[in-house]
Design a protein around this motif. Structure first.
Motif, PDB file in Angstrom:
ATOM      1  N   LEU A   1       1.083  -1.532   0.275  1.00  0.00           N
ATOM      2  CA  LEU A   1       0.448   0.354   0.041  1.00  0.00           C
ATOM      3  C   LEU A   1       0.736   1.278   0.318  1.00  0.00           C
ATOM      4  N   PHE A   2       1.801   1.016   0.825  1.00  0.00           N
ATOM      5  CA  PHE A   2       2.701   2.443   0.711  1.00  0.00           C
ATOM      6  C   PHE A   2       4.250   1.646   0.641  1.00  0.00           C
ATOM      7  N   GLY A   3       5.365   2.267   0.183  1.00  0.00           N
ATOM      8  CA  GLY A   3       6.343   1.774   0.722  1.00  0.00           C
ATOM      9  C   GLY A   3       7.551   2.939   0.246  1.00  0.00           C
ATOM     10  N   TYR A   4       8.285   3.383   1.753  1.00  0.00           N
ATOM     11  CA  TYR A   4       9.136   4.441   1.835  1.00  0.00           C
ATOM     12  C   TYR A   4       8.453   5.577   1.757  1.00  0.00           C
TER      13      TYR A   4
ATOM     14  N   VAL B   1       6.145   5.986  -0.102  1.00  0.00           N
ATOM     15  CA  VAL B   1       5.246   5.991  -1.773  1.00  0.00           C
ATOM     16  C   VAL B   1       3.752   5.550  -1.745  1.00  0.00           C
ATOM     17  N   LYS B   2       2.895   5.730  -2.257  1.00  0.00           N
ATOM     18  CA  LYS B   2       1.916   5.377  -2.225  1.00  0.00           C
ATOM     19  C   LYS B   2       1.770   4.898  -3.533  1.00  0.00           C
ATOM     20  N   VAL B   3       1.617   3.282  -3.619  1.00  0.00           N
ATOM     21  CA  VAL B   3       0.791   2.756  -4.647  1.00  0.00           C
ATOM     22  C   VAL B   3      -0.753   2.577  -4.845  1.00  0.00           C
ATOM     23  N   GLU B   4      -1.213   3.881  -5.409  1.00  0.00           N
ATOM     24  CA  GLU B   4      -2.350   3.685  -5.946  1.00  0.00           C
ATOM     25  C   GLU B   4      -3.047   2.996  -7.030  1.00  0.00           C
ATOM     26  N   GLU B   5      -2.533   2.378  -7.177  1.00  0.00           N
ATOM     27  CA  GLU B   5      -3.918   0.895  -8.065  1.00  0.00           C
ATOM     28  C   GLU B   5      -3.995   0.282  -6.014  1.00  0.00           C
ATOM     29  N   ASN B   6      -3.052   0.002  -5.455  1.00  0.00           N
ATOM     30  CA  ASN B   6      -3.750  -1.493  -4.597  1.00  0.00           C
ATOM     31  C   ASN B   6      -3.845  -0.172  -3.693  1.00  0.00           C
TER      32      ASN B   6
END
Length: 256
Positions: free
Chosen positions: A100-103, A105-110
């Motif tokens: 969902l978020f990595g460091y 950064v938002k993973v928009e599609e997820n």
């Protein structure tokens, strides 16, 4: 030579920034540890992070969104295919990660697939990463240590095999077991290892937040974390994730 050592030796040399970061990491970790305003023990009391109670209260909402995600489990990448720096410990393709978020950064599609979980994540102060960590039956994550003392990690149990004793997690000398709706809070810089020696899948919501620290450890934490975010450690994983998603979308379109 073990299987994991053979894998590590076969990998191409990582960029200088990553190798330099690994060299400097003990110095940063020592400074952060001495400035930490919470315990430096391997396993910590989740109550020191008030948001853990918020997640536990809403765990069934999170679980419902996870169940929907798992209906398309083949679309979730194995971590080893996304992060080159996890290749040694993520050789087992049964370890999947739905970010969902990595460091930061938002993973928009997820996040669109998990709107309520995403809303809960936004209420967590100084969030670094959040993802569903999925271990298939028989999966083993070899012993390793985390990136930095500047982060604390929590696991919220969402799907836990009935045979809990054989689904276990060693952190330092502590052996812990997950429980659905309950949180484990720990320091990844202690050597840790995971086994799912059952015939069921285990899923947790893995959260990483910045460790509370006073000066000068808070400055050291921020400097190190900024370096990590700008390094190939994060950039390569982001590029690989984008490529995985593009390839998977192409396959789904072709099958329609």
């Amino acid at each position: 030579m073990s299987k994991t050592e053979a894998i590590e030796n076969s990998l191409p040399k990582r960029p200088l920034s990553i190798r330099l970061g690994k060299y400097l990491r003990p110095l940063f970790n020592d400074l952060i540890a001495r400035s930490s305003t919470v315990s430096n023990d391997p396993v910590l009391d989740p109550a020191i992070m008030p948001w853990t109670a918020m997640l536990e209260k809403n765990w069934k909402i999170i679980r419902a969104e996870l169940d929907a995600v798992l209906k398309r489990r083949n679309a979730i990448p194995p971590l080893g295919q996304i992060s080159p720096d996890h290749a040694r410990i993520a050789a087992d393709q049964r370890w999947q990660s739905f970010f969902l978020f990595g460091y930061g950064v938002k993973v928009e599609e997820n996040c669109k697939q998990c709107p309520q979980t995403t809303a809960l994540m936004k209420r967590i102060p100084r969030l670094n990463s959040a993802f569903f960590s999925i271990l298939g039956p028989g999966c083993h994550i070899p012993h390793h240590i985390g990136v930095t003392k500047g982060l604390l990690t929590s696991h919220l149990g969402l799907i836990v095999p009935k045979d809990r004793k054989n689904c276990r997690f060693r952190i330092g000398t502590n052996m812990v077991h997950w429980e659905e709706g309950k949180t484990i809070l720990f320091d990844e810089t202690y050597d840790h290892e995971v086994w799912n020696d059952t015939d069921e899948t285990r899923v947790v919501l893995l959260i990483q937040v910045e460790r509370p620290a006073r000066f000068p450890g808070n400055i050291a934490r921020n400097i190190f974390m900024e370096g990590v975010k700008k390094s190939a450690f994060v950039k390569d994983a982001q590029d690989n994730m984008a490529e995985w998603e593009r390839a998977h979308r192409d396959v789904e379109v072709a099958l329609r």
